[in-house]
Design a protein around this motif. Structure first.
Motif, PDB file in Angstrom:
ATOM      1  N   LEU A   3       0.783  -1.031  -0.026  1.00  0.00           N
ATOM      2  CA  LEU A   3       0.049  -0.021   0.072  1.00  0.00           C
ATOM      3  C   LEU A   3       1.032   1.193  -0.076  1.00  0.00           C
ATOM      4  N   PRO A   4       0.580   2.291  -0.664  1.00  0.00           N
ATOM      5  CA  PRO A   4       1.408   3.355  -0.898  1.00  0.00           C
ATOM      6  C   PRO A   4       1.230   4.307   0.195  1.00  0.00           C
ATOM      7  N   SER A   5       0.778   4.159   1.142  1.00  0.00           N
ATOM      8  CA  SER A   5       0.158   4.766   2.304  1.00  0.00           C
ATOM      9  C   SER A   5       1.105   4.557   3.530  1.00  0.00           C
ATOM     10  N   ARG A   6       1.170   5.634   4.595  1.00  0.00           N
ATOM     11  CA  ARG A   6       2.030   5.361   5.808  1.00  0.00           C
ATOM     12  C   ARG A   6       0.961   5.111   7.012  1.00  0.00           C
ATOM     13  N   LEU A   7       1.258   3.972   7.572  1.00  0.00           N
ATOM     14  CA  LEU A   7       0.307   3.479   8.600  1.00  0.00           C
ATOM     15  C   LEU A   7       0.701   4.204   9.857  1.00  0.00           C
ATOM     16  N   LEU A   8      -0.430   4.929  10.398  1.00  0.00           N
ATOM     17  CA  LEU A   8      -0.548   5.679  11.460  1.00  0.00           C
ATOM     18  C   LEU A   8      -0.784   4.773  12.693  1.00  0.00           C
ATOM     19  N   ARG A   9      -1.650   3.841  12.875  1.00  0.00           N
ATOM     20  CA  ARG A   9      -2.194   3.263  14.176  1.00  0.00           C
ATOM     21  C   ARG A   9      -3.060   1.982  13.564  1.00  0.00           C
ATOM     22  N   SER A  10      -2.965   1.056  14.390  1.00  0.00           N
ATOM     23  CA  SER A  10      -3.904   0.150  13.990  1.00  0.00           C
ATOM     24  C   SER A  10      -4.606  -0.705  15.254  1.00  0.00           C
ATOM     25  N   SER A  11      -5.389  -1.525  15.250  1.00  0.00           N
ATOM     26  CA  SER A  11      -5.989  -2.233  16.140  1.00  0.00           C
ATOM     27  C   SER A  11      -6.746  -3.603  15.760  1.00  0.00           C
ATOM     28  N   ASP A  12      -6.674  -4.592  16.450  1.00  0.00           N
ATOM     29  CA  ASP A  12      -7.012  -6.055  16.185  1.00  0.00           C
ATOM     30  C   ASP A  12      -8.138  -6.474  17.191  1.00  0.00           C
ATOM     31  N   TRP A  13      -9.328  -6.559  16.496  1.00  0.00           N
ATOM     32  CA  TRP A  13     -10.228  -7.157  17.512  1.00  0.00           C
ATOM     33  C   TRP A  13     -10.645  -8.644  17.221  1.00  0.00           C
ATOM     34  N   THR A  15     -13.567  -9.713  15.782  1.00  0.00           N
ATOM     35  CA  THR A  15     -14.191  -9.928  14.274  1.00  0.00           C
ATOM     36  C   THR A  15     -13.856  -8.979  13.515  1.00  0.00           C
ATOM     37  N   VAL A  16     -12.901  -7.881  13.812  1.00  0.00           N
ATOM     38  CA  VAL A  16     -12.738  -7.040  13.023  1.00  0.00           C
ATOM     39  C   VAL A  16     -11.291  -6.424  13.186  1.00  0.00           C
ATOM     40  N   SER A  17     -10.558  -5.835  12.207  1.00  0.00           N
ATOM     41  CA  SER A  17      -9.388  -5.117  12.437  1.00  0.00           C
ATOM     42  C   SER A  17      -9.787  -3.872  11.749  1.00  0.00           C
ATOM     43  N   ALA A  18      -8.758  -2.628  12.168  1.00  0.00           N
ATOM     44  CA  ALA A  18      -8.910  -1.353  11.414  1.00  0.00           C
ATOM     45  C   ALA A  18      -7.499  -0.902  11.395  1.00  0.00           C
ATOM     46  N   ALA A  19      -7.276  -0.126  10.563  1.00  0.00           N
ATOM     47  CA  ALA A  19      -5.807   0.403  10.502  1.00  0.00           C
ATOM     48  C   ALA A  19      -5.741   1.917   9.949  1.00  0.00           C
ATOM     49  N   LEU A  20      -5.504   2.924  10.240  1.00  0.00           N
ATOM     50  CA  LEU A  20      -5.357   4.390   9.875  1.00  0.00           C
ATOM     51  C   LEU A  20      -4.265   4.548   9.138  1.00  0.00           C
ATOM     52  N   TYR A  21      -4.362   5.360   8.044  1.00  0.00           N
ATOM     53  CA  TYR A  21      -3.305   5.549   7.067  1.00  0.00           C
ATOM     54  C   TYR A  21      -3.210   7.160   6.848  1.00  0.00           C
ATOM     55  N   LEU A  22      -2.136   7.450   6.565  1.00  0.00           N
ATOM     56  CA  LEU A  22      -2.087   8.972   5.924  1.00  0.00           C
ATOM     57  C   LEU A  22      -1.673   8.437   4.166  1.00  0.00           C
ATOM     58  N   ASP A  23      -2.336   8.847   3.565  1.00  0.00           N
ATOM     59  CA  ASP A  23      -2.123   8.840   1.993  1.00  0.00           C
ATOM     60  C   ASP A  23      -1.576   9.807   1.293  1.00  0.00           C
ATOM     61  N   PRO A  24      -0.532   9.163   0.344  1.00  0.00           N
ATOM     62  CA  PRO A  24       0.099  10.498  -0.422  1.00  0.00           C
ATOM     63  C   PRO A  24      -0.698  11.367  -1.448  1.00  0.00           C
ATOM     64  N   PRO A  25      -0.127  12.466  -1.874  1.00  0.00           N
ATOM     65  CA  PRO A  25      -1.023  13.080  -2.829  1.00  0.00           C
ATOM     66  C   PRO A  25      -1.234  12.428  -4.055  1.00  0.00           C
ATOM     67  N   VAL A  26      -0.048  11.623  -4.482  1.00  0.00           N
ATOM     68  CA  VAL A  26      -0.386  10.595  -5.769  1.00  0.00           C
ATOM     69  C   VAL A  26       0.054   9.477  -5.337  1.00  0.00           C
ATOM     70  N   ALA A  27      -0.688   8.359  -6.077  1.00  0.00           N
ATOM     71  CA  ALA A  27      -0.161   7.176  -6.054  1.00  0.00           C
ATOM     72  C   ALA A  27      -0.441   6.397  -7.318  1.00  0.00           C
ATOM     73  N   ALA A  28       0.820   5.932  -7.798  1.00  0.00           N
ATOM     74  CA  ALA A  28       0.876   5.247  -8.978  1.00  0.00           C
ATOM     75  C   ALA A  28       0.087   4.014  -9.021  1.00  0.00           C
ATOM     76  N   PRO A  29      -0.211   3.493  -9.986  1.00  0.00           N
ATOM     77  CA  PRO A  29      -1.108   2.325 -10.125  1.00  0.00           C
ATOM     78  C   PRO A  29      -0.618   1.158  -9.333  1.00  0.00           C
ATOM     79  N   PHE A  30      -1.271   0.713  -8.603  1.00  0.00           N
ATOM     80  CA  PHE A  30      -0.813  -0.593  -7.620  1.00  0.00           C
ATOM     81  C   PHE A  30      -2.271  -1.721  -7.428  1.00  0.00           C
ATOM     82  N   ARG A  31      -1.987  -2.773  -7.025  1.00  0.00           N
ATOM     83  CA  ARG A  31      -2.951  -3.936  -7.111  1.00  0.00           C
ATOM     84  C   ARG A  31      -3.048  -4.248  -5.712  1.00  0.00           C
TER      85      ARG A  31
END
Length: 269
Positions: A3-13, A15-31
């Motif tokens: 992922l072209p983003s920077r992980l800020l913080r995450s939690s894992d419970w 039935t669900v997990s969640a992660a907060l990201y800071l996304d770059p202004p431009v992201a080249a194609p990725f899958r």
């Protein structure tokens, strides 16, 4: 997939997990990588255009994208404004979708309830929320996203509600799970949150929170320290307990102990 983003913080419970990201202004194609989970990506801040094989759209705070289990996408994006771009990536595990069919896949969805629930889970990461709260939000999100299951079990009976509440009272100091509560009512997690809320007027998390804080208020009449009372009532620290107690009663535990009973009746928040 990276992922072209920077992980800020995450939690894992449970039935669900969640992660907060800071996304770059431009992201080249990725899958994106395929997963057994349903991926929900909600935009928290920023404005940008995003493209995939299925089309192009504009993301803004509140926008939500969905990737169904087993699916992948090739994505790229570009910012429209200089403000920071942040997002929350939520993975809903298969156990949340028992009996459901037709899980969605969409570059963007405009469902305001889905957006609100996803944003709440992002906030839960920052607050280090307990598992019952996160699992309750995740189950509500799953119900909103999935097609209805084939059979509705009908409303909870008085005995079912009593068994759930008795279990809560016996485990005030524990990390209570949605699985355990649904088992007491003998219904699936998919139905439990909705049925319990309909029967009591409160979500399971709110109901348990009020039981814990009422127990805390009772214990404050005795000699136990606030730190000990916090642990007995299922809070990880005196600070967490004090914040919840003040929200419920309008005063701090210390002031309540001294006789300031500004609001003995819990709020409905």
């Amino acid at each position: 997939m990276t992922l072209p983003s920077r992980l800020l913080r995450s939690s894992d419970w449970n039935t669900v997990s969640a992660a907060l990201y800071l996304d770059p202004p431009v992201a080249a194609p990725f899958r994106t990588a395929a997963s057994d989970d349903l991926l929900v990506v909600a935009v928290l801040s920023g404005h940008y255009t995003i493209e995939s094989a299925s089309g192009r759209t504009t993301y803004h705070p509140g926008s939500v994208g969905l990737t169904a289990p087993g699916n992948t996408s090739e994505l790229r994006w570009e910012a429209l404004r200089p403000d920071p771009m942040e997002s929350v990536h939520i993975r809903l595990r298969p156990s949340l979708f028992e009996g459901a069919t037709g899980l969605p896949d969409a570059l963007v969805t405009d469902d305001p309830l889905v957006s609100a629930l996803a944003t709440a889970l992002g906030d839960a990461v920052w607050r280090d929320a307990d598992a019952l709260y996160a699992d309750t939000m995740a189950q509500a999100l799953a119900v909103q996203l999935a097609a209805p299951p084939r059979r509705d079990p009908g409303p909870l009976g008085r005995r079912q509600v009593d068994r759930v509440v008795e279990y809560m009272r016996a485990h005030l100091s524990d990390d209570v799970s949605l699985d355990a509560l649904a088992a007491q009512a003998n219904v699936s997690k998919f139905h439990f949150v909705r049925l319990f809320t309909r029967a009591t007027g409160d979500t399971p998390h709110r109901y348990l929170r009020r039981l814990r804080l009422r127990r805390g208020a009772d214990l404050l009449a005795g000699p136990e320290s606030v730190q000990r009372i916090a642990l007995v009532c299922g809070y990880r620290s005196p600070g967490q307990f004090a914040t919840a107690f003040r929200r419920e009663f309008g005063v701090s535990p210390t002031d309540y102990r001294r006789g300031d009973r500004r609001s003995d009746k819990p709020t409905r928040s």
